[in-house]
Scaffold this motif. Structure first.
Motif, PDB file in Angstrom:
ATOM      1  N   ARG A   1       7.180  20.103 -71.502  1.00 16.23           N
ATOM      2  CA  ARG A   1       7.035  19.130 -72.631  1.00 16.23           C
ATOM      3  C   ARG A   1       6.146  19.473 -73.650  1.00 16.23           C
ATOM      4  O   ARG A   1       4.770  19.837 -73.245  1.00 16.23           O
ATOM      5  CB  ARG A   1       7.087  17.711 -72.071  1.00 16.23           C
ATOM      6  CG  ARG A   1       8.336  17.503 -71.324  1.00 16.23           C
ATOM      7  CD  ARG A   1       8.128  15.936 -70.911  1.00 16.23           C
ATOM      8  NE  ARG A   1       7.189  15.795 -69.825  1.00 16.23           N
ATOM      9  CZ  ARG A   1       6.860  14.764 -69.271  1.00 16.23           C
ATOM     10  NH1 ARG A   1       7.125  13.596 -69.679  1.00 16.23           N
ATOM     11  NH2 ARG A   1       5.917  14.842 -68.489  1.00 16.23           N
TER      12      ARG A   1
ATOM     13  N   PHE B   1       2.554  18.518 -73.357  1.00 16.64           N
ATOM     14  CA  PHE B   1       1.323  18.874 -72.675  1.00 16.64           C
ATOM     15  C   PHE B   1       0.649  20.255 -73.252  1.00 16.64           C
ATOM     16  O   PHE B   1      -0.470  20.355 -73.067  1.00 16.64           O
ATOM     17  CB  PHE B   1       1.921  19.620 -71.291  1.00 16.64           C
ATOM     18  CG  PHE B   1       2.544  18.363 -70.423  1.00 16.64           C
ATOM     19  CD1 PHE B   1       1.439  17.191 -70.059  1.00 16.64           C
ATOM     20  CD2 PHE B   1       3.661  18.442 -69.610  1.00 16.64           C
ATOM     21  CE1 PHE B   1       1.933  16.276 -69.356  1.00 16.64           C
ATOM     22  CE2 PHE B   1       3.998  17.367 -68.616  1.00 16.64           C
ATOM     23  CZ  PHE B   1       2.955  16.473 -68.520  1.00 16.64           C
ATOM     24  N   TRP B   2       1.637  20.745 -74.164  1.00 14.22           N
ATOM     25  CA  TRP B   2       0.943  21.916 -74.799  1.00 14.22           C
ATOM     26  C   TRP B   2      -0.097  21.322 -75.770  1.00 14.22           C
ATOM     27  O   TRP B   2      -1.165  22.059 -75.883  1.00 14.22           O
ATOM     28  CB  TRP B   2       1.906  22.806 -75.382  1.00 14.22           C
ATOM     29  CG  TRP B   2       3.035  23.391 -74.583  1.00 14.22           C
ATOM     30  CD1 TRP B   2       4.523  23.078 -74.804  1.00 14.22           C
ATOM     31  CD2 TRP B   2       2.919  24.250 -73.416  1.00 14.22           C
ATOM     32  NE1 TRP B   2       4.926  23.853 -73.762  1.00 14.22           N
ATOM     33  CE2 TRP B   2       4.120  24.251 -72.901  1.00 14.22           C
ATOM     34  CE3 TRP B   2       1.571  24.586 -72.871  1.00 14.22           C
ATOM     35  CZ2 TRP B   2       4.354  25.246 -71.842  1.00 14.22           C
ATOM     36  CZ3 TRP B   2       1.924  25.392 -71.677  1.00 14.22           C
ATOM     37  CH2 TRP B   2       3.345  25.553 -71.144  1.00 14.22           C
TER      38      TRP B   2
ATOM     39  N   ILE C   1      -2.069  19.011 -75.305  1.00 16.04           N
ATOM     40  CA  ILE C   1      -3.108  18.427 -74.537  1.00 16.04           C
ATOM     41  C   ILE C   1      -4.006  19.854 -74.175  1.00 16.04           C
ATOM     42  O   ILE C   1      -5.068  20.094 -74.380  1.00 16.04           O
ATOM     43  CB  ILE C   1      -2.916  17.589 -73.355  1.00 16.04           C
ATOM     44  CG1 ILE C   1      -2.420  16.418 -73.731  1.00 16.04           C
ATOM     45  CG2 ILE C   1      -3.793  17.637 -72.298  1.00 16.04           C
ATOM     46  CD1 ILE C   1      -1.918  15.480 -72.608  1.00 16.04           C
ATOM     47  N   ALA C   2      -3.108  20.910 -73.459  1.00 21.11           N
ATOM     48  CA  ALA C   2      -3.667  21.932 -72.988  1.00 21.11           C
ATOM     49  C   ALA C   2      -4.608  22.636 -74.376  1.00 21.11           C
ATOM     50  O   ALA C   2      -5.765  23.094 -74.197  1.00 21.11           O
ATOM     51  CB  ALA C   2      -2.744  23.039 -72.510  1.00 21.11           C
TER      52      ALA C   2
ATOM     53  N   SER D   1      -0.566  27.095 -66.935  1.00 19.11           N
ATOM     54  CA  SER D   1      -0.579  25.308 -66.866  1.00 19.11           C
ATOM     55  C   SER D   1       0.692  24.819 -66.172  1.00 19.11           C
ATOM     56  O   SER D   1       0.350  23.857 -65.539  1.00 19.11           O
ATOM     57  CB  SER D   1      -0.752  25.017 -68.340  1.00 19.11           C
ATOM     58  OG  SER D   1      -1.982  25.181 -68.842  1.00 19.11           O
TER      59      SER D   1
ATOM     60  N   ARG E   1       0.645  22.457 -62.809  1.00 20.79           N
ATOM     61  CA  ARG E   1       1.482  21.214 -62.895  1.00 20.79           C
ATOM     62  C   ARG E   1       2.345  21.040 -61.730  1.00 20.79           C
ATOM     63  O   ARG E   1       2.516  20.100 -61.215  1.00 20.79           O
ATOM     64  CB  ARG E   1       1.761  20.942 -64.257  1.00 20.79           C
ATOM     65  CG  ARG E   1       0.625  20.491 -65.032  1.00 20.79           C
ATOM     66  CD  ARG E   1       1.021  19.745 -66.207  1.00 20.79           C
ATOM     67  NE  ARG E   1      -0.036  19.197 -66.942  1.00 20.79           N
ATOM     68  CZ  ARG E   1      -0.660  19.938 -67.881  1.00 20.79           C
ATOM     69  NH1 ARG E   1      -0.078  21.159 -68.312  1.00 20.79           N
ATOM     70  NH2 ARG E   1      -1.774  19.512 -68.615  1.00 20.79           N
TER      71      ARG E   1
END
Lengths: 199, 187
Positions: free
Chosen positions: A93, A96-97, A99-100, B23, B27
């Protein structure tokens, strides 16, 4: 059924219970079950046990904190490596990118500040340089709760934990500090403290 | 909304240097891999350190993944080797649990086992009675839903060994569960 055949069926039974048996082995076990009530009872017991184990397994994992740590370690190992953007599909989603990516940027900034000789007092956190808030999490808060709160508030972890358990947070690009702080302040069961970083 | 790529695709991308793919893998597998490591070491801090090492290894080795096993199996295999190394460093090697006293082959009361199998307290108690190797095999089978082939690959054991190990563990568990119910009824 010979003793050896029964033993083979019994060996495979747990793997029928977990749904991994396939092909001829699955057919053999299912056929045996139709003619043997005790095997069917054993299968029911195994399924009950498996369901209970899955329902009760509530291990807390490092979660987002572990992810941030991993990204920081990767950044140290491969400071100039970049992913081929055109080849990368949408793998998660978008939030998340964000945040990363934010964690990576923050780690670089934090490293720069660290190397420039910032005052290394006990309250200096290990991560980024754009922190707008410092928080401590309730020790009983679960990783799921923390992750959902961070996503709801539109913030990312950019530093910490310090020796005192302080984490630094920064709002994502399209989130105002006031909005983020408001959401966080409404969740006192997850956050023990929240303070704005003075300019 | 597009579906997330499968794990093999993510691993291929990670092998090409795509951190976002790593990542996504993290997860997907972080929680079960951590749970697996923790179950062997019983130390959350050390387990978190090993988890980090596992995913650093995934990053470094992703380009060498040949697709002969499932990604889950491959990652758990890395975790297993690192956990065993940690055991060795502590000087307490895992004992092999395949030697087992003969159990009388008497039928168990499966109805009692079904009842006890629904009670977390009984299940936890009986799992705790198993040897470490038996418990590990059962956890991989029932918590991670691995096939006996996958468990054999993760634990670097023969498939027949894993089937035997789970077979013995199952017998001990059912007997233990039955005993818990009977003792409860007698009390």
């Amino acid at each position: 059924m010979t003793e050896q055949e029964r033993r083979e069926i019994e060996e495979l039974l747990p793997f029928l219970a977990n749904g991994t048996l396939e092909g001829d082995e699955k057919t053999r076990v299912e056929d045996a079950l139709q003619n043997d009530a005790s095997l069917a009872g054993e299968l029911a017991a195994l399924i009950a046990m498996r369901d209970t184990m899955k329902a009760e397994e509530g291990t807390e994992s490092p979660g987002e904190f572990g992810h941030a740590r991993l990204m920081r370690a990767l950044e140290k190992k491969t400071p100039v490596q970049t992913a081929p953007a055109a080849a990368a599909p949408q793998t998660s989603r978008p939030i998340f990118w964000q945040i990363a990516a934010g964690v990576l940027c923050a780690a670089l900034l934090g490293q720069a500040v660290w190397n420039s000789g910032a005052d290394e007092g006990d309250y200096i956190l290990a991560g980024g340089g754009e922190a707008a808030l410092t928080v401590t999490f309730n020790p009983d808060a679960t990783e799921d709760q923390i992750r959902n709160l961070l996503l709801d508030a539109g913030v990312e972890i950019v530093g910490g934990p310090s020796a005192l358990g302080l984490y630094e947070l920064a709002p994502l690009e399209d989130v105002s500090l006031d909005e983020a702080a408001s959401v966080l302040e409404d969740n006192s069961e997850i956050l023990e403290s929240i303070d704005r970083v003075e300019e | 909304m597009s579906a997330e790529p499968d794990s093999a695709t993510l691993l291929t991308l990670a092998g090409q240097g795509d951190k976002a793919a790593l990542s996504a893998l993290y997860r997907r597998y972080e929680r079960p891999v951590y749970r697996f490591i923790l179950s062997k070491l019983n130390d959350p801090h050390e387990a978190a350190d090993i988890l980090q090492d596992v995913f650093m290894d995934v990053w470094r080795s992703a380009s060498r993944f040949e697709g002969r096993s499932k990604v889950q199996t491959w990652i758990f295999g890395i975790a297993w080797r690192k956990t065993i190394d940690a055991h060795r460093k502590r000087g307490r090697m895992a004992t092999t649990g395949d030697e087992m006293p003969e159990i009388e082959d008497e039928n168990v009361n499966t109805e009692a086992c079904v009842l006890a199998g629904q009670e977390a307290e009984h299940v936890h108690h009986c799992l705790g009675e198993l040897s470490e190797d038996h418990r590990t095999a059962v956890r991989l089978a029932f918590l991670e839903d691995m096939s006996y082939r996958a468990i054999a690959e993760v634990l670097e054991a023969a498939e027949g060994t894993i089937k035997t190990r789970v077979f013995h563990a199952k017998k001990l568990l059912l007997r233990c569960l039955q005993g818990r119910v009977q003792r409860g009824a007698d009390a």
